[in-house]
Design an enzyme around this catalytic site. Structure first.
Site, PDB file in Angstrom:
ATOM      1  CD  GLU A 293     -32.189  12.540  -7.188  1.00  0.00           C
ATOM      2  OE1 GLU A 293     -32.120  11.843  -8.210  1.00  0.00           O
ATOM      3  OE2 GLU A 293     -31.358  13.432  -6.922  1.00  0.00           O
ATOM      4  CG  HIS A 567     -26.689   8.939  -4.350  1.00  0.00           C
ATOM      5  ND1 HIS A 567     -26.498   9.958  -3.442  1.00  0.00           N
ATOM      6  CD2 HIS A 567     -26.956   9.546  -5.532  1.00  0.00           C
ATOM      7  CE1 HIS A 567     -26.654  11.126  -4.046  1.00  0.00           C
ATOM      8  NE2 HIS A 567     -26.937  10.898  -5.316  1.00  0.00           N
TER       9      HIS A 567
END
Length: 585
Positions: A293, A567
């Site tokens: 990402e 995350h």
């Protein structure tokens, strides 16, 4: 054949592309700011309440009006830029390659196999959510450019610290022993976002020559007796460091003892033959880093600038844009794949493949698989030693497991095709690693189809007990977005303590996803609460040289990026032993 640094075939095409993007960028930026001014993170809302700021509605209204007008004013220029930019994507190679030329070739190779016939390698993966700022705020993360800089600094700080190994001299285990944090380098701190302590990397800038220098990593071995005698603890000095891009393996590992007697970093533990830990720092001497990402181009460039003193070989802006396949409007890609690869070792070959079956919002990004072949060095027979590294980011929406299974089928096939094409008979392959954000876990009933995929018969997952069952020490890697800035998780140290406490952990890690129409019963009686682990590092032994033996040295759950992403990064270090008697087969 060496990789080309530019994705374009010549400078003329690159210049036209740059002009086209320069015309698009102002309109894109004003649209991004329009979204950002209307969408706040929970941290920003909390700060406004504490500061008793009552002007926010006016700021939103006037800001949105101004950015909308500017967006409309620059739209014609963006359209002209698109007419230049769009067609050029058909001849664009799918990544930029940044290489820092070493002062000598030996500085970017690994001499562990040549000197001792064995070595260890460290890998790490992290999803950073570096979307354009307006879109990142829908994940409760803002200030993409500042986050990119802070993330790069923290990674460098972690991987450049000394690699500390403590050996307990006792016939029996004496339990977990952690070295004092005083042996780690002290750094100055500042603040960013929700974090109370923003550690600076051990990087110095030479203003006179414009160079960036990184202190050479070192490895320290501390021997601690664990009996009733009064023997003093002894410290063994490491051999001279060969180069700044080599890890501690190159200093010789003949004295290495496998865990649990080898206790690494801050409190390594061992269960089920897998040493593991929760660390507030990235593992020392990571060799290859895979990030997901990293969609924003400017953020990718900031990461590259921060990481290049440590990782001499970086692939970024990976993926395809515009109509894919070219000249067909069936699927338009607004974003690249988001993959970002940083390696200490030279990249000999690299290939990117785009998933053709994405659906919904995921179809706007060119998610796919990046496969790379890296040169490690030479063995004792002077044959080249290489490794294969693969990273991917699978389909995201819940309840669409059949798409992810199709993508796993593609991943398996594409990796096999890449290795069949680029594996040479006179080379030793010492590792084959697959990592990334798979967007499914091993505990959710909704992910049963993916959990039973045949890929897990080829690649080994150190955290997996079996389909649908994690090992008891495993920790989920997906954080609950609304609570990213709570005191329990907003600093690396606080997040580390939270993850180590099950009652706290379940408040901040995303829970499993139930199957459609079925109530969720989790965890089973007598089983620990794990949560969603969707970030994986897998390795395969069947595809490496038959005289190579692989052993897990440690699995790490990393909290150093607390407050900067949703995350938890994951690290894996493996030991590889090369049987010298069979090296010439």
């Amino acid at each position: 054949m060496a990789l080309q640094t530019s994705p374009f075939p010549n400078g003329c095409v690159a210049a036209i592309h740059a002009v086209g993007w320069a015309l698009i960028l102002p309109c894109f930026w004003f649209l991004d700011r329009l979204i950002a001014v209307c969408k706040s993170t929970t941290l920003e809302r909390t700060q406004r309440v504490e500061q008793e700021c009552y002007l926010q509605p006016l700021k939103v209204i006037f800001g949105a009006c101004i950015f909308f007008i500017l967006f409309l004013a620059t739209a014609p220029l963006a359209f002209l830029g698109f007419l230049l930019w769009g067609p050029l994507q058909a001849c664009r190679r799918p990544f930029y390659y940044h290489r820092v030329t070493p002062s000598s070739p030996e500085r970017e190779t690994h001499r562990g196999f040549e000197l001792a016939g064995k070595a260890s390698f460290g890998f790490a993966t992290a999803n950073l959510c570096l979307l354009p700022d307006g879109l990142a705020r829908f994940n409760n993360l803002g200030h993409t450019q500042r986050r990119a800089t802070a993330i790069g600094q923290r990674i460098v700080q972690g991987v450049c610290r000394p690699h500390v190994r403590i050996f307990v001299d006792s016939p029996s285990s004496c339990g977990t022993l952690s070295p004092s944090t005083s042996i780690l380098p002290t750094v100055n701190t500042n603040t960013y976002g929700a974090t109370d302590r923003q550690a600076q990397p051990p990087v110095s800038h030479d203003s006179a020559e414009g160079r960036v220098s990184v202190p050479k990593s070192s490895s320290h071995v501390v021997c601690v007796p664990c009996d009733d005698t009064e023997d003093d603890a002894c410290t063994e000095s490491p051999p001279p460091l060969l180069n700044s891009n080599q890890n501690s393996n190159q200093q010789g590992r003949t004295g290495h003892r496998s865990a649990p007697r080898a206790l690494l970093s801050q409190g390594l533990r061992q269960q089920d033959d897998v040493p593991w830990e929760v660390s507030s720092l990235f593992p020392a001497n990571v060799d290859i880093l895979c990030l997901e990402e990293v969609f924003d181009k400017r953020a990718a460039q900031k990461l590259t600038q921060a990481l290049k003193p440590v990782f001499g070989h970086i692939l970024y802006d990976i993926g395809v844009y515009a109509c894919q396949p070219p000249c067909r409007c069936s699927s338009f890609k607004f974003f690249n794949s988001g993959l970002f690869l940083a390696s200490r070792f030279p990249v000999l070959e690299a290939q990117y493949r785009c998933f053709p079956n994405s659906r919904g919002e995921d179809a706007l990004a060119a998610k796919g698989l990046l496969s790379a072949k890296v040169l490690i060095g030479q063995n004792q027979k002077q044959k080249n030693v290489v490794g294969f590294f693969n990273c991917t980011h699978l389909h995201a929406p819940e309840g669409e497991g059949e798409i992810r299974c199709e993508q796993l089928n593609m991943v398996t096939k594409w990796i096999g095709d890449f290795q069949a094409t680029h594996k040479q008979p006179d080379e030793d392959v010492v590792f084959d690693v697959l990592c990334g954000d798979f967007n499914f876990d091993n505990c959710s009933p909704d992910d049963t189809q993916e959990q039973n995929h045949s890929l897990f018969e080829e690649y080994r997952d150190p955290c997996r007990e079996g389909p649908g069952k994690e090992k008891p020490w495993v920790i989920g890697t997906l954080l609950e977005q609304p609570t990213l800035y709570e005191d329990d998780v907003n600093t690396p140290e606080n997040l580390q303590r939270t993850l180590e406490t099950e009652d706290l952990r379940k408040q901040y890690i995303s829970p499993p996803v139930p199957a459609l129409g079925c109530p969720l019963v989790y965890p089973e009686t007598g089983q620990p609460w794990v949560g969603r682990r969707i970030d994986y590092i897998l390795y395969r032994e069947s595809s490496i040289s038959k005289h190579c033996h692989t052993e897990i040295e440690e699995v790490t759950f990393i909290t150093q990026l607390a407050g900067l992403t949703d995350h938890i990064p994951v690290g894996l270090r493996i030991n590889i032993t090369l049987d010298s008697d069979s090296a010439d087969e």
